[in-house]
Design an enzyme around this catalytic site. Structure first.
Site, PDB file in Angstrom:
ATOM      1  N   ASN A  59      33.084  20.213  21.548  1.00 40.31           N
ATOM      2  CA  ASN A  59      33.870  21.366  21.069  1.00 40.31           C
ATOM      3  C   ASN A  59      35.144  20.862  20.403  1.00 40.31           C
ATOM      4  O   ASN A  59      35.832  19.996  20.926  1.00 40.31           O
ATOM      5  CB  ASN A  59      34.249  22.257  22.256  1.00 40.31           C
ATOM      6  CG  ASN A  59      33.134  22.405  23.262  1.00 40.31           C
ATOM      7  OD1 ASN A  59      32.113  22.952  22.947  1.00 40.31           O
ATOM      8  ND2 ASN A  59      33.320  21.848  24.461  1.00 40.31           N
TER       9      ASN A  59
ATOM     10  N   GLU B 176      31.864  11.634  21.503  1.00 36.42           N
ATOM     11  CA  GLU B 176      32.339  13.011  21.297  1.00 36.42           C
ATOM     12  C   GLU B 176      33.513  13.050  20.330  1.00 36.42           C
ATOM     13  O   GLU B 176      33.668  13.997  19.567  1.00 36.42           O
ATOM     14  CB  GLU B 176      32.720  13.661  22.634  1.00 36.42           C
ATOM     15  CG  GLU B 176      31.619  13.638  23.705  1.00 36.42           C
ATOM     16  CD  GLU B 176      30.294  14.217  23.231  1.00 36.42           C
ATOM     17  OE1 GLU B 176      30.312  15.107  22.361  1.00 36.42           O
ATOM     18  OE2 GLU B 176      29.239  13.764  23.720  1.00 36.42           O
TER      19      GLU B 176
ATOM     20  N   GLU C 105      24.173  13.681  15.555  1.00 38.56           N
ATOM     21  CA  GLU C 105      23.894  12.863  16.745  1.00 38.56           C
ATOM     22  C   GLU C 105      23.588  11.404  16.417  1.00 38.56           C
ATOM     23  O   GLU C 105      23.987  10.508  17.162  1.00 38.56           O
ATOM     24  CB  GLU C 105      22.761  13.487  17.559  1.00 38.56           C
ATOM     25  CG  GLU C 105      23.075  14.890  18.084  1.00 38.56           C
ATOM     26  CD  GLU C 105      24.371  14.957  18.872  1.00 38.56           C
ATOM     27  OE1 GLU C 105      24.911  13.906  19.285  1.00 38.56           O
ATOM     28  OE2 GLU C 105      24.874  16.078  19.072  1.00 38.56           O
TER      29      GLU C 105
END
Ligand SMILES: [Zn+2]
Length: 872
Positions: free
Chosen positions: A288, A321, A343
């Site tokens: 996020n 991340e 990814e």
């Protein structure tokens, strides 16, 4: 390694990537593109006791063609009121299957800007999708917090939204939470005001334009520690009392932020970045924007309980991340068919950053197993191209697999190696500048790399992204006088797929001698011949293990390499073993080839090599479950591994190589599982002392000793493990004790463990792990599967809608027989969605591969072991 550009054959050079660059209007998806949100002003009031929330939003929309219907995403909620500008009272239709809400107005809404107002009521889940609660133990008793997890398509569970990644809009959140809570979202808090009744309203700055799946909200009795990194506030958010264990994460994040700012050439675009530790709900981490969530033990490091090498995992997952903050968040794939852009790239960057900031970890070398996982999937009939059509949310979820992550990572590595580091980085910088706050397809990435390097990237790389499968380079040596010539040709490498569709690639073949020093790269299209030293010299053809392909040597070449394996570099030793094993699985090498290599590798103390030695041992052991011959095979496995352990021993010595701590615990675990009585007894002894005096057992050994003790637990030990798991407030330890208990061989204890899965003792995310742990013990796989079938409805209700798509299919791969494969094929819940069917088909293929390999090869394994163990 140097790269030589070799002329491309016209047939390949003329091929263009089929996929066009990003264009909003032609991006796949279900929502009409004629209405576009630009901003959400969102107000949420969660009720943690009732597990529901009230919400309202004002959405700025741009209508490009007049329409009387607004279609957006919403699921598991009720819409209480809707209006556009002053036009209220549209007919509201929720479609649960399509996960949409349609607002039908009496008159068309004109083209131009409008404000859509909605109020709604939604659900807070116990499983990790949408907004969810986690109950966690603390010194003052159980506490409850909320967090969110939205990828790929669960923003629609929190607010009605255009929940497809190409619909980027800003979000300004206001949330009402208990006064004592800390609330964290993507952006900094602008205002907090007490509203009485023990509640407060917290308002956040609006985000930049972003995809809906990147929204985050976490709130609870949390605390935050921060550091300033070049004007950006980096924070670790954790349950009260635990942020002290975030110190390592905070330092790592600071170093990574500087590294990424430089690498991407675009500074981190938000004013703050929080790393949020969530003690349950999901297993990994989620990128996020500005508020990354992590399963607590993936982020926090407690020197009193964590093995020092846990830092590597923490660093890697933070790097992954954080790389997404650019690759994924700032520039986002337009649709889930290109999820690999997120990814694959983040997986590559986590290794790249680790090599740059912690070269001593040798991340590429030690990450060889990750590529092997992708290659074993990619060799099967059920593989898929990295880029694949995605029709719905369940298929998007099924795309988060080893092809997307690990093959994507390997491909990026190969492309970087082909272009050179500098040209590759220049291309990435241009790509970031050009597509910031927008979306892309793979074609946009190839275009940027091509412009920066002048090399035909798309022509080379699209064969790896637009078709599934692995190239096989087949090598045949010959002698001309004293000079060795090697003829190479390519085929498609498959396992358990005798008649695959033929495919072509351009393969960067890198030849090396035994020292790994001289090498060159050529693009192989069809066939080629290369000079390779003197006759009989050992030659390796994927030197450095950089390429995504396998190599099949002729018998004399393989024999020469096997004889000189101890002279190869570690990456080439690991690769030779993994290729050899894969070629046996494919029926291309005789079984003896791997045993010869293992025998010659006894005592090799490179961790990456030892991992590849363990792979065939573990896999054959898994296939041996229930066979009387298993004991003899395990005895053989011990003769391969024990000499190295005898050298390394139980206790660290100051001068040992840094990887020995990890190697030691892997060897103890493996030898213990292979029935080494001495090791099991010593683990039990150390654990008994540890229970009385925790400081007696080094943090490095706690995981492996606890797990072994769990495996061989009697009733009293089992009770001790569960008592320790129930007492601790440390998530890492909690997982360790419960999973150790779940490994017990005793069937009565396994049944007790399964019963825990039906209680509220553990967060839902750990319930799945607990059942999987029981099932992974071969003697209990039937017990676990029967338990899942008998309690399917209760488990599915608790675990959420993804459970039926993934869990049964994954659990069934513990079986290696045709009857269970057939059972999976006819198990209705696993076949209920198109995403579920994809996962189930892959598991089915895996079980059948194991079944057929067992039938064909295990008798020969038994024979070989008998002869080998009879040797003096
Ligand atoms: Zn990721």
């Amino acid at each position: 390694m140097t790269s030589l550009a070799v002329a491309l054959l016209p047939s390949v050079a003329g091929r263009v990537a089929a996929e066009p660059v990003f264009a909003f209007d032609s991006t796949p998806g279900k929502l009409p593109k004629t209405v576009v949100p630009t901003h959400y002003a969102l107000d949420l009031t969660p009720d943690l006791d009732k597990l529901s929330f009230a919400g309202s939003e004002v959405v700025d929309i741009e209508v490009t063609e007049p329409t009387a219907h607004l279609v957006l995403n919403a699921v598991d909620m009720t819409i209480d009121a809707a209006a556009v500008d002053d036009e209220a009272g549209p007919e509201i239709t929720l479609d649960a299957a399509a996960q949409t809400v349609t607002l039908a107005f009496p008159r068309p809404i004109t083209a131009g800007r409008h404000k859509l107002r909605l109020s709604f009521t939604g659900r807070i889940n116990r499983f990790g999708r949408g907004l969810f609660v986690v109950d966690y133990p603390t010194a003052e008793g159980r506490k409850r917090m909320i967090s969110s997890h939205l990828e790929p398509a669960d923003a629609r569970r929190i607010f009605p939204s255009w929940d497809e990644p190409a619909f980027k809009a800003s979000v300004a959140l206001t949330v009402t939470v208990p006064q004592a809570f800390l609330a964290v979202s993507n952006m900094p808090v602008t205002q907090e005001e007490s509203i009485g009744d023990g509640k407060k309203r917290v308002a956040f700055q609006p985000t930049p334009r972003m995809s809906s799946y990147l929204f985050v909200l976490a709130a609870g009795d949390l605390e935050r520690t921060t550091a300033d990194v070049g004007g950006i506030t980096v924070g670790v958010v954790a349950a009260r009392g635990k942020s002290v264990h975030g110190r390592y994460a905070l330092d790592a994040a600071g170093g990574l932020l500087r590294y990424f700012n430089d690498y991407f050439g675009v500074a981190y675009p938000l004013p703050k970045l929080d790393l949020i530790a969530v003690p349950g709900g999901f297993g990994g981490a989620m990128e996020n924007w500005g508020g990354i969530t992590f399963f607590e033990s993936r982020l926090l490091f407690d020197p009193a309980t964590s093995a020092s090498d846990a830092r590597r995992g923490i660093f890697s997952i933070i790097a992954h991340e954080m790389a997404h903050q650019w690759f994924g968040d700032l520039v986002t794939m337009a649709w889930w068919d290109n999820i690999w852009l997120n990814e694959g790239f983040a997986s590559w960057m986590q290794a790249k950053a680790a090599e740059a900031l912690h070269p001593e970890w040798q991340t590429w070398l030690n990450g060889n197993g990750f590529k092997q996982a992708a290659m074993s999937e990619d060799a099967r009939r059920t593989t898929h191209p990295i880029q694949q059509p995605i029709a719905n949310e369940t298929e998007a979820m099924a795309a988060f697999d080893s092809i997307t992550y690990a093959k994507g990572q390997a491909l990026i590595r190969m492309v970087e190696n082909y272009l050179g580091e500098d040209a590759f980085r220049a291309g990435i910088r241009a790509y970031m500048r050009q597509h910031a706050y927008s979306n892309t397809t793979t074609a946009d990435l190839w275009g940027a790399l091509q412009a920066a390097s002048g090399k035909p990237v798309a022509a080379v790389a699209s064969a790896y992204t637009e078709q599934g499968g692995i190239p096989l380079v087949v090598a045949q040596a010959s002698c001309a006088g004293d000079a060795q010539r090697i003829a190479i040709r390519q085929e498609r490498f498959t396992i358990h797929d005798p008649a695959p569709q033929p495919q072509r690639w351009q393969v960067p073949v890198a030849r090396g001698d035994v020292a790994g020093t001289s090498s060159e790269t050529l693009l192989l299209d069809g066939v080629a011949e290369i000079a390779a030293g003197r006759c009989g010299d050992p030659v390796t053809l994927n030197v450095g293990d950089v390429g995504y392909y396998r190599v099949q040597y002729d018998a004399a070449m393989l024999a020469a390499l096997t004889r000189s394996i101890d002279r190869l570099a570690p990456a080439d030793r690991a690769n030779l073993i993994s290729d050899t094993w894969a070629l046996i699985e494919a029926g291309r090498y005789p079984l003896a080839a791997i045993f010869d290599l293992l025998d010659r590798s006894i005592g090799d103390d490179n961790r990456a090599v030892v991992e590849q030695i363990m792979r065939p041992l573990s896999r054959i052991d898994h296939l041996q479950w229930g066979r009387p011959e298993r004991a003899a095979f395990q005895a053989y496995g011990r003769t391969v591994l024990r000499p190295l352990f005898d050298r390394i021993g139980w206790d660290a010595v100051p001068s040992e190589p840094i990887d020995h701590a990890l190697l030691r615990s892997r060897l103890i675990g493996m030898l213990g599982n292979f029935g080494d009585d001495e090791i099991i007894a010593e683990a039990k002894r150390r654990f008994a002392v540890f229970v009385k005096d925790p400081a007696s057992l080094s943090t490095e050994l706690r995981g492996t000793v606890t797990s072994l003790v769990g495996r061989y637990a009697d009733r009293a030990t089992y009770d001790t493990l569960l008592a320790l798991g129930r007492k601790t407030t440390n998530t890492d330890e909690r997982v360790r004790y419960y999973m150790a208990a779940a490994s017990a061989r005793d069937p009565a204890l396994a049944e007790e463990t399964l019963a825990i899965a039906l209680t509220d003792e553990l967060p839902t995310s750990l319930v799945g792990a607990l059942i999987s742990q029981v099932a992974s013990q071969g003697e209990h796989r039937d017990l676990a599967w029967s338990f899942v079938k008998a309690n399917f409805a209760a488990l599915a209700a608790k675990q959420g809608p993804s459970f039926q798509n993934n869990f049964p299919a994954n659990l069934m791969t513990n079986f290696t027989d045709a009857a269970h494969a057939a059972e999976l094929a006819s198990f209705a819940p696993a076949q209920a969605t198109s995403g579920g069917r994809l996962v189930a088909a892959r598991s089915y293929e895996r079980i059948m591969t194991d079944a057929d390999f067992s039938a064909q090869q295990l008798p020969a394994v038994d024979e070989w072991v008998k002869r080998r163990m009879a040797r003096p």
